[in-house]
Design a protein around this motif. Structure first.
Motif, PDB file in Angstrom:
ATOM      1  N   ASP A  36      26.388  48.751  33.798  1.00  0.00           N
ATOM      2  CA  ASP A  36      25.923  47.943  34.922  1.00  0.00           C
ATOM      3  C   ASP A  36      27.042  47.790  35.961  1.00  0.00           C
ATOM      4  O   ASP A  36      28.208  47.716  35.589  1.00  0.00           O
ATOM      5  CB  ASP A  36      25.553  46.553  34.380  1.00  0.00           C
ATOM      6  CG  ASP A  36      24.235  46.072  34.938  1.00  0.00           C
ATOM      7  OD1 ASP A  36      23.559  46.844  35.635  1.00  0.00           O
ATOM      8  OD2 ASP A  36      23.892  44.904  34.662  1.00  0.00           O
ATOM      9  N   GLY A  37      26.689  47.721  37.241  1.00  0.00           N
ATOM     10  CA  GLY A  37      27.698  47.463  38.264  1.00  0.00           C
ATOM     11  C   GLY A  37      28.481  48.700  38.667  1.00  0.00           C
ATOM     12  O   GLY A  37      29.543  48.592  39.256  1.00  0.00           O
ATOM     13  N   ASP A 109      17.008  42.132  39.907  1.00  0.00           N
ATOM     14  CA  ASP A 109      17.797  42.748  38.836  1.00  0.00           C
ATOM     15  C   ASP A 109      19.139  43.282  39.352  1.00  0.00           C
ATOM     16  O   ASP A 109      20.031  43.572  38.560  1.00  0.00           O
ATOM     17  CB  ASP A 109      17.004  43.885  38.175  1.00  0.00           C
ATOM     18  CG  ASP A 109      16.458  44.873  39.195  1.00  0.00           C
ATOM     19  OD1 ASP A 109      15.845  44.423  40.187  1.00  0.00           O
ATOM     20  OD2 ASP A 109      16.667  46.080  39.018  1.00  0.00           O
ATOM     21  N   ALA A 111      21.290  41.592  40.947  1.00  0.00           N
ATOM     22  CA  ALA A 111      22.279  40.508  41.052  1.00  0.00           C
ATOM     23  C   ALA A 111      23.496  40.748  40.162  1.00  0.00           C
ATOM     24  O   ALA A 111      24.638  40.572  40.594  1.00  0.00           O
ATOM     25  CB  ALA A 111      21.634  39.167  40.704  1.00  0.00           C
ATOM     26  N   ASN A 112      23.251  41.188  38.932  1.00  0.00           N
ATOM     27  CA  ASN A 112      24.374  41.339  38.003  1.00  0.00           C
ATOM     28  C   ASN A 112      25.347  42.433  38.447  1.00  0.00           C
ATOM     29  O   ASN A 112      26.559  42.238  38.436  1.00  0.00           O
ATOM     30  CB  ASN A 112      23.852  41.609  36.582  1.00  0.00           C
ATOM     31  CG  ASN A 112      24.880  41.239  35.553  1.00  0.00           C
ATOM     32  OD1 ASN A 112      25.457  40.150  35.602  1.00  0.00           O
ATOM     33  ND2 ASN A 112      25.158  42.150  34.651  1.00  0.00           N
ATOM     34  N   GLY A 113      24.791  43.577  38.876  1.00  0.00           N
ATOM     35  CA  GLY A 113      25.649  44.674  39.335  1.00  0.00           C
ATOM     36  C   GLY A 113      26.448  44.287  40.561  1.00  0.00           C
ATOM     37  O   GLY A 113      27.652  44.577  40.655  1.00  0.00           O
ATOM     38  N   ALA A 115      27.257  41.259  41.421  1.00  0.00           N
ATOM     39  CA  ALA A 115      28.231  40.237  41.006  1.00  0.00           C
ATOM     40  C   ALA A 115      29.454  40.885  40.348  1.00  0.00           C
ATOM     41  O   ALA A 115      30.579  40.410  40.531  1.00  0.00           O
ATOM     42  CB  ALA A 115      27.570  39.239  40.059  1.00  0.00           C
ATOM     43  N   LEU A 116      29.240  41.984  39.608  1.00  0.00           N
ATOM     44  CA  LEU A 116      30.385  42.672  38.990  1.00  0.00           C
ATOM     45  C   LEU A 116      31.322  43.240  40.062  1.00  0.00           C
ATOM     46  O   LEU A 116      32.539  43.151  39.947  1.00  0.00           O
ATOM     47  CB  LEU A 116      29.896  43.788  38.056  1.00  0.00           C
ATOM     48  CG  LEU A 116      29.298  43.302  36.729  1.00  0.00           C
ATOM     49  CD1 LEU A 116      28.534  44.424  36.026  1.00  0.00           C
ATOM     50  CD2 LEU A 116      30.390  42.771  35.802  1.00  0.00           C
ATOM     51  N   ALA A 156      25.111  34.756  38.388  1.00  0.00           N
ATOM     52  CA  ALA A 156      25.650  35.934  37.689  1.00  0.00           C
ATOM     53  C   ALA A 156      27.178  35.865  37.632  1.00  0.00           C
ATOM     54  O   ALA A 156      27.787  36.157  36.596  1.00  0.00           O
ATOM     55  CB  ALA A 156      25.195  37.216  38.375  1.00  0.00           C
ATOM     56  N   ARG A 159      28.312  33.430  35.010  1.00  0.00           N
ATOM     57  CA  ARG A 159      28.252  34.002  33.643  1.00  0.00           C
ATOM     58  C   ARG A 159      29.436  34.928  33.405  1.00  0.00           C
ATOM     59  O   ARG A 159      30.074  34.887  32.364  1.00  0.00           O
ATOM     60  CB  ARG A 159      26.938  34.785  33.452  1.00  0.00           C
ATOM     61  CG  ARG A 159      25.721  33.921  33.187  1.00  0.00           C
ATOM     62  CD  ARG A 159      24.541  34.756  32.686  1.00  0.00           C
ATOM     63  NE  ARG A 159      24.104  35.751  33.656  1.00  0.00           N
ATOM     64  CZ  ARG A 159      23.233  35.521  34.629  1.00  0.00           C
ATOM     65  NH1 ARG A 159      22.712  34.318  34.773  1.00  0.00           N
ATOM     66  NH2 ARG A 159      22.873  36.475  35.456  1.00  0.00           N
ATOM     67  N   ILE A 160      29.739  35.775  34.414  1.00  0.00           N
ATOM     68  CA  ILE A 160      30.824  36.753  34.255  1.00  0.00           C
ATOM     69  C   ILE A 160      32.169  36.042  34.078  1.00  0.00           C
ATOM     70  O   ILE A 160      32.967  36.384  33.214  1.00  0.00           O
ATOM     71  CB  ILE A 160      30.870  37.702  35.482  1.00  0.00           C
ATOM     72  CG1 ILE A 160      29.630  38.593  35.506  1.00  0.00           C
ATOM     73  CG2 ILE A 160      32.148  38.539  35.493  1.00  0.00           C
ATOM     74  CD1 ILE A 160      29.421  39.321  36.833  1.00  0.00           C
TER      75      ILE A 160
END
Ligand SMILES: [Zn+2]
Ligand SMILES: [Zn+2]
Length: 252
Positions: A36-37, A109, A111-113, A115-116, A156, A159-160
């Protein structure tokens, strides 16, 4: 790895199986990637990650040899209410391909990538932050869109980095017009009083070092309005982290 513990022994296979079922996609296209990311190689070659030199306060990319202060013209003339702003990518054709579907087409979906990428670009600010706060949407826009993209990024990132997030600390009191065509003074007057702190959240902000989160920073006027409100609520320091940054067209 101990063969006497079947769960520990199976875990790597489970993770691998999940990857096979849901292989992570490139942030900007459908090509499969390792994690991811990440970008696939062709997209990575097109990605404009923001790197030095940039204004040490607002983070706008600057040409080489722009002066000894390390500040852009705007920050030299009138420093913003936030201490430092950083962004992962220049806002261009490639980053628009990531951000516009995330913002307008329910591609939450992503958001996580995103955010990384932000966590890498703003590692120092994120490590020092005590609280993450997203830039708010006006409730009419929230009703249309059903989610605040900045709040998804903040969640996100929380969490990271294992940091607390206060998604409703700020309120946008009225739907502001699109700031794009406005000059700096007009942006400021359009935003004057438009963003305030929710009264029930005041005590949670006092004395805190806050990292304000948004998807795109354009002129910095919205981030500035948020920082003024947070600062009035007693925040000790406010920094800003965004996925993308519009480069100052006067400096291109
Ligand atoms: Zn790609
Ligand atoms: Zn600046």
């Amino acid at each position: 790895m101990s063969s006497s513990n079947p769960v520990a022994w199976l875990r790597p296979f489970g993770a691998h199986l999940l990857d096979l079922l849901l292989p992570p996609n490139c942030l900007a296209c459908d090509a499969p990637v390792d994690a991811d990311g990440q970008f696939c190689l062709p997209c990575f070659r097109q990605a404009n990650f923001i790197s030095a030199p940039f204004c040490k306060q607002c983070g706008v990319p600057l040409p080489f040899g722009f002066g000894a202060t390390g500040l852009c013209q705007l920050c030299s003339a009138e420093p913003p209410a936030f201490s430092q702003a950083r962004a992962a990518l220049r806002y261009d054709a490639l980053s628009r391909r990531l951000i516009l579907p995330f913002k307008y087409s329910d591609r939450t979906d992503a958001a996580n990538g995103l955010a990384l990428l932000m966590a890498r670009a703003g590692a120092g600010l994120l490590a020092e932050a005590e609280l993450l706060v997203p830039v708010p949407l006006h409730k009419s826009r929230l009703r249309q869109r059903r989610y605040n993209q900045a709040a998804l990024l903040a969640a996100a990132l929380g969490r990271i980095a294992k940091k607390p997030v206060l998604p409703d600390a700020l309120i946008r009191n009225r739907a502001t017009v699109a700031l794009g065509p406005l000059g700096l003074a007009e942006r400021r007057s359009e935003l004057d009083g438009a963003i305030t702190v929710r009264s029930t959240r005041l005590s949670g902000l006092a004395g805190k070092r806050i990292l304000l989160i948004d998807d795109v920073m354009t002129s910095g006027s919205t981030a500035n309005a948020c920082a003024i409100a947070l600062s009035a609520a007693g925040a000790r320091r406010i920094d800003v982290l965004t996925a993308a940054r519009v480069p100052d067209p006067r400096l291109d």
